[in-house]
Scaffold this active site. Structure first.
Site, short mmCIF file in Angstrom:
data_model
loop_
_atom_site.label_atom_id
_atom_site.label_comp_id
_atom_site.label_asym_id
_atom_site.label_seq_id
_atom_site.Cartn_x
_atom_site.Cartn_y
_atom_site.Cartn_z
N GLY A 119 32.47 42.87 14.30
CA GLY A 119 32.04 44.23 14.20
C GLY A 119 30.75 44.84 13.85
N CYS B 73 51.61 52.83 40.06
CA CYS B 73 50.72 52.46 41.16
C CYS B 73 51.07 52.90 42.36
CB CYS B 73 50.29 51.08 40.72
SG CYS B 73 49.27 50.50 42.24
N CYS C 245 51.50 49.01 44.22
CA CYS C 245 51.95 47.96 43.48
C CYS C 245 53.20 48.51 42.90
CB CYS C 245 51.11 47.00 43.01
SG CYS C 245 50.89 47.36 41.16
N CYS D 189 45.93 50.83 40.70
CA CYS D 189 45.73 50.14 39.47
C CYS D 189 44.14 49.90 39.35
CB CYS D 189 46.08 48.79 39.52
SG CYS D 189 48.06 48.43 39.33
N CYS E 53 46.77 44.11 40.54
CA CYS E 53 47.39 44.88 41.56
C CYS E 53 47.79 43.75 42.65
CB CYS E 53 46.46 45.99 42.06
SG CYS E 53 47.63 47.20 43.08
#
Lengths: 362, 256, 289
Positions: free
Chosen positions: C31, C240, C243, C265, C271
């Site tokens: 970080g 979606c 899909c 997606c 997808c």
């Protein structure tokens, strides 16, 4: 030699003759034609038209040639010419939704009615010098082309507008102020600010916009839509009683979708920034829309964070490169009268300061 | 365990600060006891603000020691000093703009110190902020307003709330009533006196206003030209000043 | 075919070593933003120069590279960067998340869980999570050094006071291993839960701002919030349309100027894989077989 007392006129004449010779360069190299500049240096021509506030590619090409490629000098030539032109009237507002589009991208939606059109862009080219271009006489490149899309390409922000997600636009039929006819006065309303920005120095407006992205007056901008193409210019002809098309201009228009305002009781809405520039000049159009948005902090109830891009006086009084370059370069003019008085003053002050020391030393 | 009340909260030894050839403050020594309010008085340029900055860790003195509960604050690292500054210590500026975040709501201003020391419950932070706004006589409905919408007196009270919310032990105050009208000053002094008493705060109060010193301070230090020229209990110093400068100060200014 | 005029993966070896040192330091101090001497790249700043430099420093000839932008392999910038590495490194490329050893991304984490041995490289525009509270770098570095993160929570407090909830939808700040507050790059906050406890290495490159930071595998990453206003990942409230997936992050696509919308997606590979496996959504074409 820098001597202004005598023979100044002769010096100037000689300097200008020399300038003309340098402008032409090596006579063994063919001279540039205006058409070559207009066609092959089109983005320089666009910048000169935008900051010169005059849409005329041929004149801009001439200015670039005359200025030896110094674009600010070329813009200066165009401004100086433009100001001499008689004004017959004003066109009707341009309808950018009817633009004949050559490039159109939205960063906020993957696909949009009317389609994303990359157009002739440097985007996604790898910045590797193409040495093939150094050789002349290459075959003329051609790009596959598709017939113009018959589907309408509505403004993306208008679509968000339908869902009331955008702050409402203020409609007004008032004649906007004209920066080229009236002095810039503060506080400047948005129409005036936009006029100043669209003819403002590209580098300055870019840096101001960039500073907002880095936190100095941040506005969370998304490019809702950037569109480039040609728009018809119409004018009302009083004698005819209707408007007629008098020509076409190429424009770059950018609308940004920015951070929202609102509260628990007032539903939040996105805010907007706007940029519109002559020619294909998207860096300028995007920069302009970011700076426009940053300058609107007051009307949107935001805080003055002290960022340069929020300070309308600072931005507007310093964005014009013709004013800036003129004033900057004037300091190379003779100033010896003023300087002489300073010389006398500093000598007297030094003498006065030294006197007690010398007395003390004795 | 030794009762902390038996030892001074702050021990200052031979503190000096010079700006080149110019004197800031010289050889200042004193002890501050828990719950005690020490007033530092003098004209502008007497060195009282320099002294306050050195004590609060905002300015590094040239020589001397500042011991807070036995720890030398000049020797400790910046992380510890900053931790101290947001927990045990507080600083009330003369100008509330220097002590407030003007772009943050009143609630956020009061809550900041709580969040800085780990408060992570919004409701609790808000409750504490509401409570503190009440204690400094700011209407609870103003909790989401920004300080720029407040009057000068309200801003100063908000600054006090922001500082006291973490129940500090030692508060530095630099002319806390400086920029305010007389009537607003009186109300603020009253409020401050109540808070100091109720919370048992130790305070180092810099002021040029002897009336303020009389109302708030238990003990006074009089400064002139960077030196402490007289110190003692407030009533004693003001009613029976010993140093000629103090006598002049009291006779010309003090009209309580 | 790689372009012989340039070193493998464009950058010279000395530059790559310098970048690798910064990456290793970043992995050692999760970080923490490690300054590095970012090079000029043949694409503009802000278009992934940081990610490209990190990818270039990580690639070996045996690697398989996937590049996505907004979750999709076919977006223009992803295509451009993939082509760049095909040309300068000659490495194999793929669109399949599972096949890739190095994935460069802009604004998304793939839907398919990453595995040990993979490297996810993020393009980062503004690495400093405190930047919009404090514009000065000298001050923000000090705030990180002294762990002075109270101001970050003041921002979240103000959001709730004003809007009733935390109004940060992307680039949602996180705290790493209980120490540094980090900007996860502008991924939607939907993706934040995937940052922590991830088997893959996650590297973040900011070219213009000259910073690299990193999350080593299985590292602890917490999205900042309040106990009584907990962090919630969010997405469009739809399945979606291609899909039928109910749990993936969705793009909203405007289909006409009458308010028509579809949701698909954002992760195109995910997808397609689902559609190949027979999943169907609301707007899937009728089966012709």
């Amino acid at each position: 030699m820098y001597v202004a007392t005598k023979g100044g006129e002769r010096a100037i004449e000689a300097a200008h003759a020399w300038l003309a010779e340098e402008r032409r360069g090596d006579p063994a190299v063919p001279e540039l034609s205006l058409a070559q500049i207009r066609e092959q240096m089109a983005l320089a021509v666009n910048r000169v038209m935008a900051e010169g506030s005059l849409f005329d590619p041929d004149l801009a090409a001439l200015a670039i040639k005359q200025a030896r490629g110094d674009l600010i000098e070329a813009i200066f030539l165009i401004r100086a010419y433009r100001t001499t032109l008689p004004r017959f009237g004003a066109s009707l507002p341009i309808a950018t939704e009817d633009m004949a589009i050559t490039r159109r991208v939205s960063a906020t939606f993957k696909d949009i009615p009317g389609g994303q059109i990359l157009g002739p862009t440097f985007d996604y080219t790898h910045r590797l010098l193409d040495f093939k271009l150094a050789a002349e006489g290459a075959p003329v490149p051609t790009a596959a082309c598709k017939p113009a899309d018959a589907n309408p390409a509505p403004h993306i922000l208008a679509l968000l507008d339908r869902d009331e997600l955008m702050e409402p636009l203020e409609h007004s039929d008032a004649t906007p102020p004209d920066l080229t006819r009236e002095p810039l006065e503060m506080p400047a309303e948005r129409a005036l600010r936009l006029q100043a920005l669209t003819r403002g120095d590209e580098g300055f407006v870019l840096s101001m916009a960039y500073s907002t992205q880095r936190g100095y007056g941040r506005t969370h901008a998304f490019v809702g839509e950037l569109r480039i193409g040609r728009c018809a210019v119409e004018m009302d002809i009083p004698e005819l009683g209707f408007s007629v098309e008098i020509g076409e201009v190429e424009l770059s228009e950018c609308e940004t979708v920015n951070q929202f305002t609102g509260s628990k009781t007032e539903p939040p809405q996105f805010t907007r920034g706007y940029g519109l520039v002559f020619g294909q000049n998207e860096r300028k159009a995007i920069s302009m829309s970011l700076v426009d948005r940053a300058l609107r902090w007051q009307e949107l109830g935001e805080d003055d964070t002290g960022a340069p891009a929020q300070d309308a006086e600072f931005v507007l009084y310093h964005c014009d490169n013709i004013q800036a370059t003129g004033f900057l370069e004037h300091i190379k003019l003779p100033h010896y009268v003023d300087f002489q008085s300073e010389l006398e003053l500093i000598r007297r002050l030094r003498r006065d300061a030294k006197a007690p020391q010398q007395e003390a030393a004795q | 365990m030794k009762d902390l009340r038996d030892t001074p909260l702050l021990v200052v030894e031979d503190l000096s600060k010079r700006y080149g050839a110019r004197i800031g403050c010289v050889d200042v020594s004193f002890d501050l006891w828990p719950g005690e309010v020490l007033g530092i008085v003098g004209e502008s340029g007497s060195g009282k603000s320099t002294l306050l900055s050195c004590l609060a860790g905002q300015l590094a003195p040239d020589t001397g020691r500042v011991l807070y509960q036995g720890h030398d604050t000049l020797e400790m690292g910046e992380p510890q000093r900053r931790t101290l500054a947001r927990t045990d210590w507080a600083f009330v500026h003369q100008n509330p703009r220097d002590g407030l975040r003007m772009g943050v709501s009143a609630g956020g201003n009061v809550g900041e110190r709580l969040m800085a020391v780990g408060a992570r419950n919004y409701g609790a932070i808000r409750e504490a902020a509401t409570d503190w706004l009440g204690r400094v006589e700011i209407d609870a409905t103003r909790i989401d307003d920004r300080p720029r919408q407040f009057s000068g007196g309200m801003q100063q009270r908000l600054q006090i709330a922001r500082n006291l919310v973490t129940a500090p032990k030692l508060v530095f105050m630099d002319e806390p009533t400086g920029g305010l009208d007389v009537s607003v000053q009186a109300r603020l002094l009253d409020l401050l006196r109540g808070l100091v008493r109720d919370m048992g705060l130790s305070v180092i109060l810099v002021t040029h206003d002897l009336a303020v010193a009389r109302l708030l301070a238990d003990r006074l230090m009089v400064m002139q030209g960077g030196h402490v020229i007289e110190q003692g209990l407030t009533d004693q110093v003001l009613d029976d000043p010993q140093a000629p400068y103090t006598q002049l100060l009291v006779s010309s200014v003090l009209q309580v | 075919m790689s372009d012989q005029a340039y070193n493998f993966a464009y950058l010279d070896e000395a530059t790559k070593r310098m970048i690798r040192r910064a990456i290793l330091k970043g992995l050692a101090v999760p970080g923490y933003q490690v300054p590095f001497a970012s090079r000029e790249m043949p694409m503009p700043y802000g278009w992934g120069t940081g990610g490209v430099q990190v990818t270039a420093a990580c690639l070996t000839p045996e690697d398989t590279l996937k590049v996505i932008d907004q979750g999709a392999d076919d977006t223009t910038n992803a295509v451009s960067i993939r082509t760049f590495f095909e040309r300068t490194a000659g490495v194999a490329t793929t669109t399949q998340t599972a096949q890739a050893s190095v994935i460069q991304t802009r604004h998304r984490i793939p839907e398919e869980p990453l595995r040990a041995g993979q490297i996810l490289v993020y393009q980062v525009p503004i690495p400093e999570p405190l930047r919009f509270l404090e514009p000065r770098e000298s001050e923000t570095r000090k705030m990180h050094a002294l762990e002075e993160y109270g101001l970050m929570h003041v921002k979240l407090y103000e959001d709730i006071a004003r809007h009733g909830e935390i109004s940060t939808a992307y680039a949602y700040p996180v705290r790493v291993e209980g120490r540094y507050v980090m900007d996860p790059s502008p991924i939607p906050k939907f993706d934040n839960p995937k940052l922590g406890n991830c088997p893959a290495i996650q590297l973040f490159g900011a070219g213009r701002e000259q910073r690299i930071y990193a999350l080593p595998p299985y590292c602890d990453v917490v999205s900042l919030d309040f106990e009584d206003h907990p962090f919630t990942p969010s997405k469009a409230d739809h399945d979606c349309d291609l899909c039928g997936c109910a749990t993936s992050y969705l793009d909203e696509v405007i289909t006409d100027d009458q308010g028509g919308r579809m949701f698909v997606c954002s992760d195109t590979d995910f997808c397609e894989t689902r559609r190949d496996a027979g999943h169907r959504g609301r707007l899937s074409p009728e089966e012709t077989a």
